[in-house]
Structures are given as C-alpha cells and as structure tokens.
Design an enzyme around this catalytic site. Structure first.
Site, PDB file in Angstrom:
ATOM      1  N   GLY A   8       0.972  -1.286  -0.027  1.00 45.87           N
ATOM      2  CA  GLY A   8       0.121  -0.135  -0.055  1.00 45.87           C
ATOM      3  C   GLY A   8       1.116   1.303   0.087  1.00 45.87           C
ATOM      4  O   GLY A   8       0.612   2.259   0.766  1.00 45.87           O
ATOM      5  N   SER A 137      -4.056  -0.361  14.198  1.00 49.87           N
ATOM      6  CA  SER A 137      -4.759   0.835  14.270  1.00 49.87           C
ATOM      7  C   SER A 137      -5.552   0.988  15.808  1.00 49.87           C
ATOM      8  O   SER A 137      -5.391  -0.070  16.456  1.00 49.87           O
ATOM      9  CB  SER A 137      -6.051   0.874  13.382  1.00 49.87           C
ATOM     10  OG  SER A 137      -7.147   1.926  13.825  1.00 49.87           O
ATOM     11  N   TYR A 150     -12.910  -4.122  10.492  1.00 53.05           N
ATOM     12  CA  TYR A 150     -11.738  -3.325  10.607  1.00 53.05           C
ATOM     13  C   TYR A 150     -10.984  -3.591  11.962  1.00 53.05           C
ATOM     14  O   TYR A 150     -10.010  -3.833  12.247  1.00 53.05           O
ATOM     15  CB  TYR A 150     -11.941  -1.829  10.454  1.00 53.05           C
ATOM     16  CG  TYR A 150     -10.492  -1.215  10.258  1.00 53.05           C
ATOM     17  CD1 TYR A 150     -10.056  -0.966   8.994  1.00 53.05           C
ATOM     18  CD2 TYR A 150     -10.253  -0.254  11.480  1.00 53.05           C
ATOM     19  CE1 TYR A 150      -9.011  -0.250   8.850  1.00 53.05           C
ATOM     20  CE2 TYR A 150      -9.025   0.699  11.176  1.00 53.05           C
ATOM     21  CZ  TYR A 150      -8.475   0.685   9.943  1.00 53.05           C
ATOM     22  OH  TYR A 150      -7.383   1.403   9.760  1.00 53.05           O
ATOM     23  N   ALA A 152     -11.569  -6.059  14.227  1.00 59.32           N
ATOM     24  CA  ALA A 152     -11.036  -7.725  14.212  1.00 59.32           C
ATOM     25  C   ALA A 152      -9.808  -7.869  13.412  1.00 59.32           C
ATOM     26  O   ALA A 152      -8.894  -8.394  13.712  1.00 59.32           O
ATOM     27  CB  ALA A 152     -12.390  -8.472  13.667  1.00 59.32           C
TER      28      ALA A 152
HETATM   29  N1  LIG Z   1      -5.550   6.949   7.933  1.00 61.01           N
HETATM   30  C1  LIG Z   1      -5.728   6.886   9.269  1.00 61.01           C
HETATM   31  O1  LIG Z   1      -6.432   7.744  10.025  1.00 61.01           O
HETATM   32  C2  LIG Z   1      -5.414   5.291   9.749  1.00 61.01           C
HETATM   33  C3  LIG Z   1      -5.438   5.169  11.053  1.00 61.01           C
HETATM   34  C4  LIG Z   1      -4.983   3.921  11.543  1.00 61.01           C
HETATM   35  C5  LIG Z   1      -4.591   2.729  10.689  1.00 61.01           C
HETATM   36  N2  LIG Z   1      -4.575   3.059   9.221  1.00 61.01           N
HETATM   37  C6  LIG Z   1      -4.216   2.128   8.666  1.00 61.01           C
HETATM   38  O2  LIG Z   1      -2.877   2.861   7.906  1.00 61.01           O
HETATM   39  C7  LIG Z   1      -2.770   1.825   6.359  1.00 61.01           C
HETATM   40  C8  LIG Z   1      -2.766   2.932   5.520  1.00 61.01           C
HETATM   41  O3  LIG Z   1      -3.863   3.921   5.551  1.00 61.01           O
HETATM   42  P1  LIG Z   1      -4.022   5.096   4.614  1.00 61.01           P
HETATM   43  O4  LIG Z   1      -4.569   5.832   5.694  1.00 61.01           O
HETATM   44  O5  LIG Z   1      -2.433   5.506   4.151  1.00 61.01           O
HETATM   45  O6  LIG Z   1      -4.713   4.649   3.492  1.00 61.01           O
HETATM   46  P2  LIG Z   1      -5.195   4.916   1.910  1.00 61.01           P
HETATM   47  O7  LIG Z   1      -4.486   6.238   1.815  1.00 61.01           O
HETATM   48  O8  LIG Z   1      -6.535   4.455   1.519  1.00 61.01           O
HETATM   49  O9  LIG Z   1      -4.249   3.861   0.977  1.00 61.01           O
HETATM   50  C9  LIG Z   1      -4.433   2.563   1.119  1.00 61.01           C
HETATM   51  C10 LIG Z   1      -3.199   1.900   0.291  1.00 61.01           C
HETATM   52  O10 LIG Z   1      -3.455   0.646   0.639  1.00 61.01           O
HETATM   53  C11 LIG Z   1      -3.306   0.182  -0.748  1.00 61.01           C
HETATM   54  N3  LIG Z   1      -4.076  -1.088  -0.921  1.00 61.01           N
HETATM   55  C12 LIG Z   1      -5.530  -1.544  -0.659  1.00 61.01           C
HETATM   56  N4  LIG Z   1      -5.990  -2.545  -0.850  1.00 61.01           N
HETATM   57  C13 LIG Z   1      -5.024  -3.230  -1.314  1.00 61.01           C
HETATM   58  C14 LIG Z   1      -4.666  -4.620  -1.584  1.00 61.01           C
HETATM   59  N5  LIG Z   1      -5.486  -5.555  -1.733  1.00 61.01           N
HETATM   60  N6  LIG Z   1      -3.374  -4.877  -2.075  1.00 61.01           N
HETATM   61  C15 LIG Z   1      -2.315  -3.991  -2.048  1.00 61.01           C
HETATM   62  N7  LIG Z   1      -2.497  -2.882  -1.690  1.00 61.01           N
HETATM   63  C16 LIG Z   1      -3.773  -2.397  -1.272  1.00 61.01           C
HETATM   64  C17 LIG Z   1      -3.636   0.929  -1.911  1.00 61.01           C
HETATM   65  O11 LIG Z   1      -3.449   0.833  -3.112  1.00 61.01           O
HETATM   66  P3  LIG Z   1      -4.130   1.620  -4.450  1.00 61.01           P
HETATM   67  O12 LIG Z   1      -3.608   2.978  -4.383  1.00 61.01           O
HETATM   68  O13 LIG Z   1      -3.613   0.926  -5.393  1.00 61.01           O
HETATM   69  O14 LIG Z   1      -5.710   1.619  -4.012  1.00 61.01           O
HETATM   70  C18 LIG Z   1      -3.167   2.243  -1.136  1.00 61.01           C
HETATM   71  O15 LIG Z   1      -1.709   2.361  -1.343  1.00 61.01           O
HETATM   72  C19 LIG Z   1      -4.015   0.938   6.437  1.00 61.01           C
HETATM   73  O16 LIG Z   1      -3.711  -0.351   6.883  1.00 61.01           O
HETATM   74  C20 LIG Z   1      -4.853   1.418   7.468  1.00 61.01           C
HETATM   75  O17 LIG Z   1      -5.985   0.446   7.921  1.00 61.01           O
HETATM   76  C21 LIG Z   1      -4.825   4.407   8.907  1.00 61.01           C
END
Ligand SMILES: NC(=O)c1ccc[n+]([C@@H]2O[C@H](COP(=O)([O-])OP(=O)(O)OC[C@H]3O[C@@H](n4cnc5c(N)ncnc54)[C@H](OP(=O)(O)O)[C@@H]3O)[C@@H](O)[C@H]2O)c1
Length: 239
Positions: A8, A137, A150, A152
C-alpha cells in the site's frame, strides 16, 4: 543494497513511509493494488531509489508470484524490511454489514500480512536480520463501533505481531505494530474532522509523515531490542 517492501505504498501513510525509508538508505519496493498513477507519484518522490511491484496482498497466489519474480530478478539479494501497510475500511454496524465487507477487510489487512510476510521470512532467517512492521490501528486496541470488521482485522494483526515476534527473535528479526489514530489520508477523507478532533487531546489529525517517522525508527539498528510491541500514534486519543 538494503531493500524494503512497503505494501500500500501508492498513497497516504504508505507513501510517506516509502519516502522516509529512502532517506535511511533503503531501496523501496512500492506495492499497490490498482492506482498506478499514485504509485508512480510515490516512485517519483523516491528519486530513483525505488521500484513498483503491484499485487493484491489478499491474493496469495498473486503475492507469491510477484515476490518470487522479484527474487529472480535480484539474485543474491533479499528484502530485509517489510511494512505491512495495505488496508481498507468498509464501515457499518455489524447488524447491517454485508458478508463481503467482512471478508474483504480481513483478507487485505490480516491475510495480507500472512501472504506477504510468510514467503519473505526464510531469507530474513537465513541472514539473521530483518524488520517487520505491521500497520494496525487504534481500532485494533480499543475496538470502534461501526468497525467490527476493521477492529477484528487490526486486533488480529496485533496478536500476530506479538506471536511472530517471539518465533523469530533469536534470528535477529523484530516484529512490531503501529496503531495510528486519525491520520489525514484518503482513508479518513469524508470523516467529520472538525467534530472528531474535539476528541483528540492534541487537537488535530496526525500526518502520514508522523507515522513514517516511527517506522524509520523501528527498522533502524538502534531499535533491535524492541519487538512484539505496539506503538500508538494518536495524539493522546487512546493509549
Ligand atoms: N488514515 C488513518 O487514519 C489510519 C488510522 C489507523 C490505521 N490506518 C492504517 O494505515 C494503513 C494505510 O492507511 P492510509 O490511510 O494511508 O490508506 P489509503 O490512503 O486509503 O491508502 C491505502 C493503500 O493501500 C493500498 N491497498 C488497498 N488494498 C490493497 C490490496 N488489496 N493490495 C495491495 N495494496 C492495497 C492502496 O493501493 P491503491 O492506491 O492501488 O488503491 C493504497 O496504497 C492501512 O492499513 C490503514 O488501515 C490508517
């Protein structure tokens, strides 16, 4: 060459991690699912110190094939850092949750961890050196209503982090998790930031760069005695 795989890596927190790790001398392997344009932007930000490796982390066959293809193209090298960051959210109350939303979230965050990490472990064990960082998270620690799937998945990744850390500690491999609170990315777009930040003691959403900083520390040689831990980055929201 030191290789770090960031799943990601095309957007948000993953992109910031890719950029930050290049500053630590890593060559980053930028994984993404489908958003090639954004992945290319991340690659541009690494200034020639990275490459793209698209695959769906929830698809074990596709993941194994991509990693094995990478290995064939890099004989004698190995991936010493993996950041399991890919994730999605599909929120709704459990009573209303479609089955597909349950499975999709767990398949990407939790099974994705297995699909990516398992094939990379033998080389880390052989070299007696490795760093695994899993993106959990606050939901995985506290559990949030509307996010049973999420929570879980993220709770599962925290338990898996602690278990694996004990399995590989003697091989010079550390396994840790990061539990962000609200970080400003595409994932949190559409949330009521003005309302939510009233709940955050620091009074604002975090930035992807603030999360990336912790990853850079955890993969450093100086963090070799830290394993099986969860670092919260949440502005005091929940600890
Ligand atoms: N933002 C928050 O507040 C927050 C808080 C707690 C935890 N997190 C965790 O932090 C991580 C990153 O979150 P983010 O906020 O940066 O999310 P984001 O901006 O939505 O980016 C998600 C990333 O994951 C990739 N992805 C999604 N499904 C995938 C798959 N099946 N195989 C490979 N790559 C995949 C996407 O690729 P594409 O660009 O190709 O779609 C993108 O690069 C996640 O695990 C999220 O649960 C985020």
């Amino acid at each position: 060459m030191k290789y770090a795989l960031v799943t990601g890596g095309s957007r948000g927190i993953g992109r910031a991690i890719c950029v930050r790790l290049t500053r630590e001398g890593y060559y980053v392997i930028i994984n993404y699912a489908s958003n090639e344009a954004e992945a290319q932007r991340t690659l541009d930000l690494t200034c020639g110190r990275g490459e793209l490796l698209p695959f769906d982390v929830s698809d074990s066959g596709q993941t194994r094939a991509a990693l094995s293809d990478w290995q064939q193209r890099h004989e004698g090298e190995y991936i010493s850092v993996v950041v399991n960051n890919a994730g999605i959210r599909r929120d709704s109350l459990l009573a209303l949750m479609p089955e597909d939303d349950w499975h999709r979230v767990l398949d990407i965050s939790l099974s994705g961890f297995y699909n990516v990490t398992q094939p990379l472990l033998p080389a880390m064990q052989l070299h007696k050196s490795g760093r695994i960082v899993n993106m959990a998270s606050v939901s995985g620690l506290k559990g949030l209503p509307g996010q049973t799937n999420y929570s879980a998945a993220k709770g599962g990744i925290i338990a898996a982090t602690k278990a694996l850390a004990q399995e590989v500690a003697r091989r010079g491999i550390t396994v840790n998790a990061i539990a962000p609170g609200f970080i400003r990315t595409d994932m949190t777009q559409g949330l009521d930031e003005a309302e939510l930040k009233k709940l955050i003691p620091v009074g604002r959403f975090g930035t992807p760069e603030e999360v990336a900083e912790a990853v850079a520390f955890l993969v450093s040689p100086q963090a070799g005695y830290i394993t099986g831990n969860v670092i919260s980055i949440n502005g005091g929201l929940y600890t």
